[in-house]
Design a protein around this motif. Structure first.
Motif, PDB file in Angstrom:
ATOM      1  N   ASP A 175       0.975  -1.228  -0.037  1.00  0.00           N
ATOM      2  CA  ASP A 175      -0.070   0.167   0.137  1.00  0.00           C
ATOM      3  C   ASP A 175       0.848   1.247  -0.153  1.00  0.00           C
ATOM      4  O   ASP A 175       0.570   2.272  -0.573  1.00  0.00           O
ATOM      5  CB  ASP A 175      -0.983   0.134   1.220  1.00  0.00           C
ATOM      6  CG  ASP A 175      -2.046  -1.091   1.149  1.00  0.00           C
ATOM      7  OD1 ASP A 175      -2.012  -1.404  -0.122  1.00  0.00           O
ATOM      8  OD2 ASP A 175      -2.510  -1.333   2.230  1.00  0.00           O
ATOM      9  N   ALA A 176       1.866   1.119   0.927  1.00  0.00           N
ATOM     10  CA  ALA A 176       2.847   2.457   0.819  1.00  0.00           C
ATOM     11  C   ALA A 176       3.674   2.761  -0.551  1.00  0.00           C
ATOM     12  O   ALA A 176       3.733   3.952  -0.913  1.00  0.00           O
ATOM     13  CB  ALA A 176       3.773   2.289   1.970  1.00  0.00           C
ATOM     14  N   VAL A 177       3.804   1.622  -0.931  1.00  0.00           N
ATOM     15  CA  VAL A 177       4.472   1.797  -2.384  1.00  0.00           C
ATOM     16  C   VAL A 177       3.585   2.339  -3.449  1.00  0.00           C
ATOM     17  O   VAL A 177       3.834   3.327  -4.414  1.00  0.00           O
ATOM     18  CB  VAL A 177       5.138   0.672  -2.993  1.00  0.00           C
ATOM     19  CG1 VAL A 177       5.489   0.690  -4.257  1.00  0.00           C
ATOM     20  CG2 VAL A 177       6.468  -0.108  -2.235  1.00  0.00           C
ATOM     21  N   ARG A 178       2.327   1.945  -3.432  1.00  0.00           N
ATOM     22  CA  ARG A 178       1.382   2.383  -4.434  1.00  0.00           C
ATOM     23  C   ARG A 178       1.018   3.735  -4.098  1.00  0.00           C
ATOM     24  O   ARG A 178       0.611   4.451  -5.043  1.00  0.00           O
ATOM     25  CB  ARG A 178       0.256   1.492  -4.420  1.00  0.00           C
ATOM     26  CG  ARG A 178       0.446   0.036  -5.113  1.00  0.00           C
ATOM     27  CD  ARG A 178      -1.135  -0.885  -5.356  1.00  0.00           C
ATOM     28  NE  ARG A 178      -1.631  -1.159  -3.839  1.00  0.00           N
ATOM     29  CZ  ARG A 178      -1.385  -2.191  -3.412  1.00  0.00           C
ATOM     30  NH1 ARG A 178      -0.667  -3.350  -3.887  1.00  0.00           N
ATOM     31  NH2 ARG A 178      -1.931  -2.550  -2.462  1.00  0.00           N
ATOM     32  N   ALA A 179       0.957   4.020  -2.866  1.00  0.00           N
ATOM     33  CA  ALA A 179       0.455   5.195  -2.473  1.00  0.00           C
ATOM     34  C   ALA A 179       1.510   6.566  -3.020  1.00  0.00           C
ATOM     35  O   ALA A 179       1.351   7.476  -3.537  1.00  0.00           O
ATOM     36  CB  ALA A 179       0.318   5.599  -0.928  1.00  0.00           C
ATOM     37  N   PHE A 180       2.931   6.122  -2.899  1.00  0.00           N
ATOM     38  CA  PHE A 180       4.098   6.714  -3.284  1.00  0.00           C
ATOM     39  C   PHE A 180       3.856   6.870  -4.914  1.00  0.00           C
ATOM     40  O   PHE A 180       4.135   8.212  -5.516  1.00  0.00           O
ATOM     41  CB  PHE A 180       5.277   6.177  -3.080  1.00  0.00           C
ATOM     42  CG  PHE A 180       6.509   6.882  -3.746  1.00  0.00           C
ATOM     43  CD1 PHE A 180       6.979   8.005  -3.329  1.00  0.00           C
ATOM     44  CD2 PHE A 180       7.084   6.199  -4.857  1.00  0.00           C
ATOM     45  CE1 PHE A 180       8.180   8.503  -3.802  1.00  0.00           C
ATOM     46  CE2 PHE A 180       8.155   6.775  -5.292  1.00  0.00           C
ATOM     47  CZ  PHE A 180       8.745   7.916  -4.909  1.00  0.00           C
TER      48      PHE A 180
END
Length: 645
Positions: A556-561
């Protein structure tokens, strides 16, 4: 054996005569009962010798006697005793004829023989039979105890038990594998019951299952001519003092067990439970010792760890080992089962007395019946390994590894117990960590390996010899679970819900020695993280660098970035003023070659140059920076992966 009509006829003090049913005198008699009712059937339980004087009967009416005798036979009455010289000097022909037609044994009771004498004779014979059974049971218990404490251990015990029940016996370990059988041919029969053993292991103990029914080849101590067509009756009994099954005993016979045989079986269950269950104090001591050894290894003190391990775990530290870290992510079904059952393994199971005549819902052929709470003897305390994988080669159970700083294991401790709290008769949710620990410990015990198992909250940490049976058993277990899933890889983000029963993920380090234990732990954690992201149950450290890095972006963090970095470009393209995202992807995929990228897009290279300047202006980043190009490429791949899923 219990009294029969024949034994009563032979009794010198009763002087009974046989008037009908001579061919059924070997029928056992459970009790003698007196009744003058015209219809005593509602008060019969089956197996009785009914004694009458015919005071209230129309004994000379053929139709009435035919109905009377038919009702008695239907109720399970095994014989009819008629008092001679009370109302009738001889048995009325109508009653005698009805008894012959229905095949009901009819006994003449002389006037000088009171009914109470017959009742006393039956009672005395039943008491004598029970006494013989109890005596035989105590003798069997003594023989089984001598066998259990002998050099051969469970193997000798099974041989004695098979002899006592005139059948065969087999022992399964906590993972469901056959570890011993008697006679030798019984191992093949026991191997075909693995599915039933798994079904029993999923239930809270103590529990039992009856499989099959009826006599036939293979039901006695002789090897069957056709080992694939046995028709024996097999009782499976769980072993263990808690609700979690530590092993299973299988006993195969040609008929339901008698009282003496059942005493022998329950004695065997109690003794095998004693040999497979270590005392709680010993378990806790081993857990603390294993946790201390692991803590010292992770703190970089291998010499101290070796000194503390002594002979218990010392051999494990003399050769390369693998470190395994397994966990059940929170929110899954197995996690909830562990939370609901965290104390079940420590709670003692309800003990019940051995049943004289256990409920047996066996059906002919391959039918099964299930019961829980059967009379299983319990006890605590044992010594070192027993060949069951639950001895000195293990360190499983409740324990914690107190955290000592970076690189150590944050320990909170948790009981590894099969899911508790399910309704009686309903399979309980399996505890993946407990199943994994049992599998590895059983494999290690069979080959004499030492393994160090330390539960740590929602994790399980294991040190096992490199190339040994425990590591191979772990790999086989993972392959079996993934085969049941029906897929080898299923991407799973941190926020995704794990499928029921498949939540366990495992990371396995590269081979290491005591001095590199901390590095091995980090490797196992890295492999665990990759396994979680790739949707795999088991990932070895050697596999971390294998394959594409893209599955690791499913976070989720990578996709948000990625969304944040590219949002301005997507918003620009939404106005219809140029396809900047597609142009950027084509330019990056062509390593900045203008002509090739423009040809892919079907535009002039000057148009592409203009679009790349617009990308730099909108993002405020220079495409000449290799770090920017790398971040943009990964952002494009991450968003593409998210869109495709």
């Amino acid at each position: 054996m219990p009294p029969t009509l024949a034994s009563l006829v032979r009794h010198p003090g009763l002087k009974l005569s046989v008037l009908a049913g001579e061919d059924r005198l070997e029928t056992p008699v459970r009790w003698a009962h007196v009744s003058e009712l015209a219809d005593p059937v509602p008060y019969m339980d089956g197996g009785e010798l009914l004694l009458i004087t015919a005071m209230q009967l129309k004994a000379e009416d053929p139709d009435e006697m035919s109905r009377y005798v038919r009702r008695l036979v239907g109720a399970g009455v095994v014989g009819l005793g008629f008092a001679l010289g009370v109302k009738y000097d001889e048995v009325p022909p109508a009653l005698a004829e009805a008894a012959k037609e229905e095949g009901l044994p009819l006994l003449g009771v002389p006037r000088r023989t009171p009914f109470i004498a017959i009742s006393k004779a039956v009672s005395a014979a039943i008491a004598a039979d029970q006494y013989r059974a109890v005596t035989a049971g105590f003798e069997a218990q003594r023989e089984l105890t001598r066998a259990a404490i002998g050099a051969e251990g469970p193997a000798a015990l099974l041989a004695r038990l098979a002899s006592h029940v005139d059948g065969w016996a087999a022992l399964y370990d906590a993972s469901g594998s056959v570890v011993a059988a008697a006679p030798d041919w019984a191992a093949r029969r026991a191997a075909r019951l693995v599915t039933d053993v798994e079904r029993l292991r999923s239930r809270p103990g103590p529990a039992s299952i009856v499989v099959g029914g009826g006599g036939g080849a293979g039901a006695t101590g002789a090897e069957p001519a056709d080992d694939t067509a046995v028709a024996d009756r097999v009782e499976l009994q769980s072993l263990g003092t808690g609700r979690r099954t530590r092993g299973v005993l299988a006993v195969g016979t040609g008929a339901p067990l008698g009282t003496a045989e059942r005493y022998a079986v329950h004695s065997a269950v109690a003794l095998l439970t004693l040999t497979t269950e270590r005392s709680r104090a010993l378990r806790e001591a081993e857990q603390r010792l294993g946790a201390a050894v692991l803590r010292m290894l992770l703190a970089g003190e291998p010499d101290h760890a070796r000194a503390v391990a002594g002979r218990l775990y010392g051999g494990l530290l003399d050769a390369p080992f693998r470190m395994l870290v397994a966990e059940v992510p929170s929110g899954g079904a197995a996690h909830q089962a562990r939370m609901a059952s965290s104390a079940a393994d420590e709670a003692p199971a309800p003990a019940q007395a051995p049943a004289e005549r256990p409920a047996d819902a066996t059906t002919a052929g391959t039918g099964t019946s299930v019961s829980t709470g059967t009379g299983v003897g319990t006890g605590t305390g044992t010594g070192a390994g027993t060949g069951m994988g639950i001895g000195r080669s293990t360190g499983s159970g409740t324990g914690a590894v107190p955290g000592t700083g970076p690189g150590t294991v944050p320990g909170t401790g948790a009981t590894m117990a099969a899911g508790a709290g399910a309704a009686v008769g309903e399979p309980e949710p399996a505890d993946p960590l407990a199943t994994l620990a049992d599998t590895m410990e059983a494999a290690a015990a069979r080959t004499g390996e030492s393994v160090l198992v330390v539960p740590d909250g929602e994790r399980l940490i294991v040190l096992a010899p490199d190339g040994g049976s425990a590591v191979e058993a772990c790999a086989e277990h993972a392959r079996a679970v993934e085969s049941r899933r029906g897929t080898k890889a299923r991407p799973r983000g941190r926020g995704a819900a794990a499928p029921h029963g498949d939540e366990l993920v495992i990371g396995l380090s590269a081979p290491a020695g005591p001095i590199a234990a901390a590095a091995a732990y980090r490797q196992a954690e890295q492999a665990l993280s990759v396994a979680r992201r790739r949707g795999r149950m088991l990932v070895e450290h050697e596999q971390v660098a294998a394959g594409s890095v893209l599955p690791l972006l499913a976070d989720d963090a990578v996709r948000a970035f990625a969304d944040g970095m590219l949002r301005a470009l997507y918003e620009h393209d939404a106005t219809g003023r140029g396809d900047l995202v597609a142009s950027l992807r084509a330019w990056l995929s062509r390593h900045g070659q203008w002509d090739a990228a423009a040809a892919d897009l079907g535009v002039h290279r000057h148009t592409l140059r203009y679009r790349m300047r617009r990308v730099e202006e909108i993002l405020g980043r220079s495409l000449d920076d290799p770090d920017v190009r790398m971040e943009l490429w990964l952002a494009l791949k991450a968003t593409a992966s998210c869109t495709s899923t």
